[in-house]
Design an enzyme around this catalytic site. Sequence first.
Site, PDB file in Angstrom:
ATOM      1  N   LYS A 173      -1.727   2.597 -33.063  1.00 50.33           N
ATOM      2  CA  LYS A 173      -0.366   2.475 -32.501  1.00 50.33           C
ATOM      3  C   LYS A 173       0.168   3.801 -31.795  1.00 50.33           C
ATOM      4  CE  LYS A 173       1.035  -1.409 -35.377  1.00 50.33           C
ATOM      5  NZ  LYS A 173       2.105  -1.915 -36.242  1.00 50.33           N
ATOM      6  N   LYS A 226       4.848   4.015 -40.518  1.00 47.14           N
ATOM      7  CA  LYS A 226       4.016   2.840 -40.004  1.00 47.14           C
ATOM      8  C   LYS A 226       2.404   3.482 -40.108  1.00 47.14           C
ATOM      9  CE  LYS A 226       6.189   0.232 -36.731  1.00 47.14           C
ATOM     10  NZ  LYS A 226       6.575  -0.244 -35.573  1.00 47.14           N
ATOM     11  N   GLY A 266      -0.292  -7.366 -38.378  1.00 46.12           N
ATOM     12  CA  GLY A 266       0.427  -8.449 -39.304  1.00 46.12           C
ATOM     13  C   GLY A 266       1.390  -8.175 -40.276  1.00 46.12           C
ATOM     14  N   TYR A 316      14.322   3.557 -37.966  1.00 50.29           N
ATOM     15  CA  TYR A 316      14.585   2.160 -38.304  1.00 50.29           C
ATOM     16  C   TYR A 316      15.857   1.677 -37.618  1.00 50.29           C
ATOM     17  CZ  TYR A 316      14.340  -2.083 -41.294  1.00 50.29           C
ATOM     18  OH  TYR A 316      14.047  -3.290 -41.643  1.00 50.29           O
ATOM     19  N   LEU A 317      15.420   0.870 -36.804  1.00 46.76           N
ATOM     20  CA  LEU A 317      16.716   0.154 -35.965  1.00 46.76           C
ATOM     21  C   LEU A 317      17.172  -1.021 -36.915  1.00 46.76           C
ATOM     22  CD1 LEU A 317      15.323  -0.132 -32.471  1.00 46.76           C
ATOM     23  CD2 LEU A 317      16.537   1.682 -33.585  1.00 46.76           C
ATOM     24  N   GLU A 364       4.728  -1.908 -29.774  1.00 43.34           N
ATOM     25  CA  GLU A 364       3.284  -1.974 -29.781  1.00 43.34           C
ATOM     26  C   GLU A 364       2.639  -3.046 -28.638  1.00 43.34           C
ATOM     27  OE1 GLU A 364       0.927  -3.862 -33.009  1.00 43.34           O
ATOM     28  OE2 GLU A 364       2.228  -5.498 -33.073  1.00 43.34           O
ATOM     29  N   ARG A 372      -4.321  -9.434 -26.448  1.00 42.21           N
ATOM     30  CA  ARG A 372      -4.829 -10.956 -26.478  1.00 42.21           C
ATOM     31  C   ARG A 372      -3.846 -11.922 -26.202  1.00 42.21           C
ATOM     32  NH1 ARG A 372      -1.721 -11.823 -30.943  1.00 42.21           N
ATOM     33  NH2 ARG A 372      -1.359 -10.209 -32.548  1.00 42.21           N
ATOM     34  N   VAL A 406       0.162 -16.213 -30.436  1.00 41.72           N
ATOM     35  CA  VAL A 406       0.190 -17.327 -31.232  1.00 41.72           C
ATOM     36  C   VAL A 406       1.319 -18.159 -30.379  1.00 41.72           C
ATOM     37  CG1 VAL A 406       1.137 -18.583 -33.186  1.00 41.72           C
ATOM     38  CG2 VAL A 406      -0.366 -16.630 -33.439  1.00 41.72           C
ATOM     39  N   ARG A 449       6.600 -22.419 -36.248  1.00 38.66           N
ATOM     40  CA  ARG A 449       5.145 -22.346 -36.709  1.00 38.66           C
ATOM     41  C   ARG A 449       5.259 -22.919 -38.130  1.00 38.66           C
ATOM     42  NH1 ARG A 449       2.692 -16.265 -36.010  1.00 38.66           N
ATOM     43  NH2 ARG A 449       3.725 -15.684 -33.997  1.00 38.66           N
TER      44      ARG A 449
HETATM   45  P1  ADP Z   1       2.720  -5.461 -36.764  1.00 37.35           P
HETATM   46  O1  ADP Z   1       1.628  -4.905 -35.771  1.00 37.35           O
HETATM   47  O2  ADP Z   1       2.286  -5.318 -38.289  1.00 37.35           O
HETATM   48  O3  ADP Z   1       3.026  -6.747 -36.329  1.00 37.35           O
HETATM   49  P2  ADP Z   1       5.052  -4.126 -35.429  1.00 37.35           P
HETATM   50  O4  ADP Z   1       4.805  -2.863 -35.206  1.00 37.35           O
HETATM   51  O5  ADP Z   1       4.672  -5.163 -34.304  1.00 37.35           O
HETATM   52  O6  ADP Z   1       3.709  -4.314 -36.304  1.00 37.35           O
HETATM   53  O7  ADP Z   1       6.270  -4.674 -35.848  1.00 37.35           O
HETATM   54  C1  ADP Z   1       6.605  -6.022 -36.348  1.00 37.35           C
HETATM   55  C2  ADP Z   1       8.092  -6.173 -36.943  1.00 37.35           C
HETATM   56  O8  ADP Z   1       8.548  -5.047 -37.734  1.00 37.35           O
HETATM   57  C3  ADP Z   1       8.962  -6.009 -35.626  1.00 37.35           C
HETATM   58  O9  ADP Z   1       9.047  -7.172 -34.823  1.00 37.35           O
HETATM   59  C4  ADP Z   1      10.365  -5.739 -36.311  1.00 37.35           C
HETATM   60  O10 ADP Z   1      10.738  -6.704 -36.889  1.00 37.35           O
HETATM   61  C5  ADP Z   1       9.968  -4.768 -37.512  1.00 37.35           C
HETATM   62  N1  ADP Z   1       9.771  -3.584 -36.868  1.00 37.35           N
HETATM   63  C6  ADP Z   1       8.957  -2.484 -36.584  1.00 37.35           C
HETATM   64  N2  ADP Z   1       9.200  -1.409 -36.066  1.00 37.35           N
HETATM   65  C7  ADP Z   1      10.498  -1.375 -36.317  1.00 37.35           C
HETATM   66  C8  ADP Z   1      11.416  -0.315 -36.202  1.00 37.35           C
HETATM   67  N3  ADP Z   1      11.444   1.090 -35.858  1.00 37.35           N
HETATM   68  N4  ADP Z   1      13.038  -0.712 -36.735  1.00 37.35           N
HETATM   69  C9  ADP Z   1      13.187  -1.780 -37.363  1.00 37.35           C
HETATM   70  N5  ADP Z   1      11.873  -2.710 -37.427  1.00 37.35           N
HETATM   71  C10 ADP Z   1      10.972  -2.618 -36.971  1.00 37.35           C
END
Ligand code: ADP
Length: 450
Positions: free
Chosen positions: A116, A158, A164, A202-203, A287, A291, A294, A337
Amino acid sequence: MFDKILIANRGEIALRVIRAAREMGIATVAVHSTADSDAMHVRMADESICIGPPSSPQSYLSIPALIAACEVTGAQAIHPGYGFLSENAKFVQIVQDHDLTFIGPTAEHIRVMGDKITAKDTMKALGVPCVPGSEGGVATLAEAQKIGAEMGYPVIIKATAGGGGKGMKVAETAADMEKAFQTARAEGKSNFGNDEVYIEKYLTTPRHIEIQVFGDGKGGAVHLGERDCSLQRRHQKVFEEAPGPTITPEQRAHIGKTCADAVANINYAGAGTIEFLFENGEFFFIEMNTRLQVEHPVTEAIFNVDLVREQIRVAAGLPMSFTQDDLTIDGHAIEVRLNAEKLPNFSPCPGKITQFHVPGGLGVRMDSALYAGYSIPPHYDSLIGKLIVHGRDRPEALARLERALGELIIEGVDSTTPLFHALLQDPDVLSGNYNIHWLEHWLESNLPEG
Ligand code: ADP
């Protein structure tokens, strides 16, 4: 074009690929573990081959077993579906080393986007807006605390290799930082073998908006608009729709073009999803998934395209069958789902399906590998089906979803169906007024019984 392809997956996504291949006149090989001998994908494929015992590492994740299965059956290409080996760069390299075709992007693109931190750096350089955060990895707690203090809390830590929903921890205040930092690192290490972490703001009220892109591998790419996947539990999507109820045509055109240009620039091949958080009219990249997702059927519904067919075409060296100008939105689609889980705790609930009735009628699609008499094995993901509806507009899609859920019968195991019946009664869901945190709050006071 290929004569025969092997599907390195199971469940509904294996059926999805078999269906596309069959319409293209391509023969299919299903692989299965000993726990899946009676599975629908095995029944539906032209040929099947057992590749190991129930545990995924010894079957669906066994690269030698999959390569051997191609050699034995004469399959020329492998479709990975989602999950399992779909984003494993090493697997792609080995597939190519055996003169087979991987139906998906290159190993290099998977590697770049699978980390990432590298993905964010790459997207930033390509002009894609990102969530504010640390410059690259954060190695020590002291550094993490310094960044937290500078950026202001809350922040999210992160794992760079995460996925996941695993390897992400929120620090609401400075006091939470130590625990969040250590836990994210430990989860990264234990789940993905990599303890590198980074920090993002963190939003607190964003929506999850993701852009579907498709590249021809030769510098051509299009976007297929967005999906809104804001209804999430534990960072996992449960209800997805397209188009996003709050996205304007101007916003779509702008972010869509930014994403299509970015993937064109790197000669990306096949389907990809660029995920954003969307807050106060601004997009922030989080991210990219290299692929099929779902939730791809909602995009297929509103653009009337077959994304799997397109993946197979591009992998075979054919041009894409649509241009950006061909892609216009028709109506609104929603997917829910369905998991074999018992409410209110969402505990996995494998077992034997005694009755199964699939809803039908105008604008209804059910992607599921269930059948009456089938026993859901306990070894895999609990997703048992996806119900997708398409209507002329959002209210029609919502009404159709409620109607279709009313026709659905799954007996023998508990499923998450009651959750959607309940959600469809909520004014916020009906008006589209929610963000990524809404469902967690709602569940605290509205837990539907199974
Ligand atoms: P994964 O690869 O585990 O799916 P992601 O980076 O795609 O992780 O994040 C999955 C979910 O986590 C996002 O859809 C959101 O709900 C939450 N999330 C990720 N980053 C942030 C952030 N910076 N602020 C708030 N929520 C976040």
